[in-house]
Design an enzyme around this catalytic site. Structure first.
Site, PDB file in Angstrom:
ATOM      1  N   SER A   8      63.480  60.623  62.862  1.00 31.08           N
ATOM      2  CA  SER A   8      64.643  60.672  61.983  1.00 31.08           C
ATOM      3  C   SER A   8      65.919  60.816  62.814  1.00 31.08           C
ATOM      4  O   SER A   8      66.124  61.814  63.504  1.00 31.08           O
ATOM      5  CB  SER A   8      64.527  61.846  61.008  1.00 31.08           C
ATOM      6  OG  SER A   8      65.764  61.996  60.342  1.00 31.08           O
ATOM      7  N   HIS A  33      63.832  56.281  61.041  1.00 36.04           N
ATOM      8  CA  HIS A  33      64.083  56.847  59.715  1.00 36.04           C
ATOM      9  C   HIS A  33      65.561  57.235  59.618  1.00 36.04           C
ATOM     10  O   HIS A  33      66.088  57.945  60.477  1.00 36.04           O
ATOM     11  CB  HIS A  33      63.181  58.071  59.519  1.00 36.04           C
ATOM     12  CG  HIS A  33      63.216  58.653  58.151  1.00 36.04           C
ATOM     13  ND1 HIS A  33      62.496  58.126  57.092  1.00 36.04           N
ATOM     14  CD2 HIS A  33      63.873  59.727  57.648  1.00 36.04           C
ATOM     15  CE1 HIS A  33      62.706  58.862  56.007  1.00 36.04           C
ATOM     16  NE2 HIS A  33      63.557  59.833  56.309  1.00 36.04           N
ATOM     17  N   ASP A  35      68.447  58.873  57.186  1.00 39.69           N
ATOM     18  CA  ASP A  35      68.655  59.729  56.015  1.00 39.69           C
ATOM     19  C   ASP A  35      70.094  59.652  55.511  1.00 39.69           C
ATOM     20  O   ASP A  35      71.021  60.075  56.199  1.00 39.69           O
ATOM     21  CB  ASP A  35      68.372  61.186  56.394  1.00 39.69           C
ATOM     22  CG  ASP A  35      66.890  61.454  56.578  1.00 39.69           C
ATOM     23  OD1 ASP A  35      66.114  61.112  55.668  1.00 39.69           O
ATOM     24  OD2 ASP A  35      66.516  62.001  57.634  1.00 39.69           O
ATOM     25  N   MET A  37      72.716  60.977  52.736  1.00 42.56           N
ATOM     26  CA  MET A  37      72.918  62.077  51.782  1.00 42.56           C
ATOM     27  C   MET A  37      74.327  62.028  51.220  1.00 42.56           C
ATOM     28  O   MET A  37      75.291  61.839  51.974  1.00 42.56           O
ATOM     29  CB  MET A  37      72.733  63.421  52.490  1.00 42.56           C
ATOM     30  CG  MET A  37      71.394  63.546  53.193  1.00 42.56           C
ATOM     31  SD  MET A  37      71.280  65.113  54.042  1.00 42.56           S
ATOM     32  CE  MET A  37      69.662  64.967  54.804  1.00 42.56           C
ATOM     33  N   HIS A  66      66.185  56.197  53.847  1.00 45.61           N
ATOM     34  CA  HIS A  66      65.824  57.169  52.800  1.00 45.61           C
ATOM     35  C   HIS A  66      67.104  57.605  52.094  1.00 45.61           C
ATOM     36  O   HIS A  66      67.904  58.346  52.657  1.00 45.61           O
ATOM     37  CB  HIS A  66      65.113  58.350  53.492  1.00 45.61           C
ATOM     38  CG  HIS A  66      64.797  59.487  52.591  1.00 45.61           C
ATOM     39  ND1 HIS A  66      64.458  60.736  53.082  1.00 45.61           N
ATOM     40  CD2 HIS A  66      64.739  59.602  51.228  1.00 45.61           C
ATOM     41  CE1 HIS A  66      64.212  61.547  52.075  1.00 45.61           C
ATOM     42  NE2 HIS A  66      64.384  60.902  50.945  1.00 45.61           N
ATOM     43  N   MET A  68      69.143  59.706  49.707  1.00 44.91           N
ATOM     44  CA  MET A  68      69.205  60.942  48.918  1.00 44.91           C
ATOM     45  C   MET A  68      70.547  60.929  48.208  1.00 44.91           C
ATOM     46  O   MET A  68      71.450  61.721  48.501  1.00 44.91           O
ATOM     47  CB  MET A  68      69.051  62.154  49.851  1.00 44.91           C
ATOM     48  CG  MET A  68      67.607  62.337  50.308  1.00 44.91           C
ATOM     49  SD  MET A  68      67.481  63.331  51.792  1.00 44.91           S
ATOM     50  CE  MET A  68      67.667  62.058  53.028  1.00 44.91           C
ATOM     51  N   MET A 137      58.279  64.287  50.159  1.00 41.42           N
ATOM     52  CA  MET A 137      59.080  65.318  50.816  1.00 41.42           C
ATOM     53  C   MET A 137      58.235  66.571  51.029  1.00 41.42           C
ATOM     54  O   MET A 137      57.661  67.109  50.080  1.00 41.42           O
ATOM     55  CB  MET A 137      60.310  65.677  49.979  1.00 41.42           C
ATOM     56  CG  MET A 137      61.336  64.564  49.812  1.00 41.42           C
ATOM     57  SD  MET A 137      61.864  63.806  51.345  1.00 41.42           S
ATOM     58  CE  MET A 137      62.528  65.201  52.254  1.00 41.42           C
ATOM     59  N   ASP A 175      57.744  63.547  55.011  1.00 31.86           N
ATOM     60  CA  ASP A 175      59.108  63.741  55.500  1.00 31.86           C
ATOM     61  C   ASP A 175      59.542  65.198  55.393  1.00 31.86           C
ATOM     62  O   ASP A 175      59.763  65.706  54.294  1.00 31.86           O
ATOM     63  CB  ASP A 175      60.055  62.844  54.697  1.00 31.86           C
ATOM     64  CG  ASP A 175      61.444  62.810  55.284  1.00 31.86           C
ATOM     65  OD1 ASP A 175      61.648  63.363  56.382  1.00 31.86           O
ATOM     66  OD2 ASP A 175      62.339  62.224  54.633  1.00 31.86           O
TER      67      ASP A 175
HETATM   68  C1  DX5 Z   1      65.478  65.882  54.980  1.00 32.38           C
HETATM   69  C2  DX5 Z   1      65.330  64.490  55.550  1.00 32.38           C
HETATM   70  C3  DX5 Z   1      64.357  64.398  56.675  1.00 32.38           C
HETATM   71  C4  DX5 Z   1      64.769  65.144  57.914  1.00 32.38           C
HETATM   72  C5  DX5 Z   1      63.528  65.503  58.659  1.00 32.38           C
HETATM   73  O1  DX5 Z   1      66.275  65.834  53.853  1.00 32.38           O
HETATM   74  O2  DX5 Z   1      64.875  63.596  54.551  1.00 32.38           O
HETATM   75  O3  DX5 Z   1      64.106  63.050  57.014  1.00 32.38           O
HETATM   76  O4  DX5 Z   1      65.607  64.401  58.754  1.00 32.38           O
HETATM   77  O5  DX5 Z   1      63.877  66.335  59.707  1.00 32.38           O
HETATM   78  P1  DX5 Z   1      62.898  67.415  60.298  1.00 32.38           P
HETATM   79  O6  DX5 Z   1      61.726  66.653  60.887  1.00 32.38           O
HETATM   80  O7  DX5 Z   1      63.712  68.114  61.304  1.00 32.38           O
HETATM   81  O8  DX5 Z   1      62.436  68.294  59.171  1.00 32.38           O
HETATM   82 ZN    ZN Z   2      64.179  61.524  55.182  1.00 31.14          ZN
END
Ligand code: DX5
Ligand code: ZN
Length: 216
Positions: A8, A33, A35, A37, A66, A68, A137, A175
């Site tokens: 990620s 990956h 993320d 947000m 991903h 969010m 998740m 994840d």
């Molecule tokens: C959390 C994200 C994850 C995050 C994982 O909201 O969706 O992808 O980056 O990071 P680690 O492996 O540090 O939990």
């Molecule tokens: Zn993620």
């Protein structure tokens, strides 16, 4: 079968993004990956389209994006143009999820659905046959570096059964909080894809961490 490893980028050094992407390129990782947000669906804001375009410019591995964000259906084309190869939306964030999935596929991407820790696996039953991936998740989304939720093992086993029942070919991606200890039991329970943020990037040697995950 060896697991798919998706580091990620959220845990990477953003001031040296090109270097971090190159590290992933040179590693045995399969996907990157990414993320996204929005500060509404989750309490945190990460990064948006220009950053994804910058990652894409250097990435030699597919981008596993991903989302969010609320109403992800508004941005499907935008993320395709930014370089997403696989796009996951949250079941909790898209009112007309079936339509959203069709739109993702029509835009030429693989379609994923992400579920929060409180969401029952059974809620996926009517879309499983249509999707390529379930992003399960194993922490509450919004932040990297959180503690893995143990109930995930049970959910993975349940999802594996439901995938077989519905004749789906969806991959199970885990994840949040993935590390050396939980990776093997997760794969034994039926996971195919491991996302790892802090576990990879807080190491002084991310490539060897990725290799170890790949060889579990
Ligand atoms: C959390 C994200 C994850 C995050 C994982 O909201 O969706 O992808 O980056 O990071 P680690 O492996 O540090 O939990
Ligand atoms: Zn993620």
């Amino acid at each position: 079968m060896k697991p798919i490893i998706a580091p990620s980028i959220l845990a990477a050094d953003f001031a040296n993004l090109q270097r971090e992407v190159t590290t992933i390129n040179e590693s045995q990782a399969d996907w990157i990956h990414v993320d996204v947000m929005d500060g509404v669906f989750v309490p945190n804001i990460s990064f948006g389209i220009p950053v994804i375009k910058a990652i894409k410019k250097h990435a030699k591995k597919p981008l596993d994006v991903h989302l969010m964000i609320v109403q992800p259906e508004r941005y499907i084309e935008t993320f395709r143009e930014a370089g997403a190869d696989l796009l996951s939306v949250h079941i909790e964030a898209s009112t007309h999820l079936h339509r959203t999935i069709q739109q993702i596929k029509a835009a030429g991407m693989k379609a994923g659905v992400a579920i929060n820790p409180h969401t029952a696996v059974s809620q996926l039953s009517d879309v499983l046959a249509d999707i390529d991936l379930v992003c399960m998740m194993s922490v509450n989304p919004g932040f990297g570096g959180q503690k893995f939720i143990e109930n995930t093992y049970r959910k993975v086993a349940e999802l594996k059964e439901l995938i077989a029942e519905t004749k789906s070919s969806a991959l199970i991606e885990i994840d949040g909080g993935v590390n050396q200890e939980n990776a093997k039991p997760l794969l034994d329970a039926g996971a195919h894809v491991l996302v790892a943020g802090n576990f990879v990037f807080s190491s002084s040697d991310p490539k060897s961490v990725i290799q170890k995950l790949k060889e579990i």
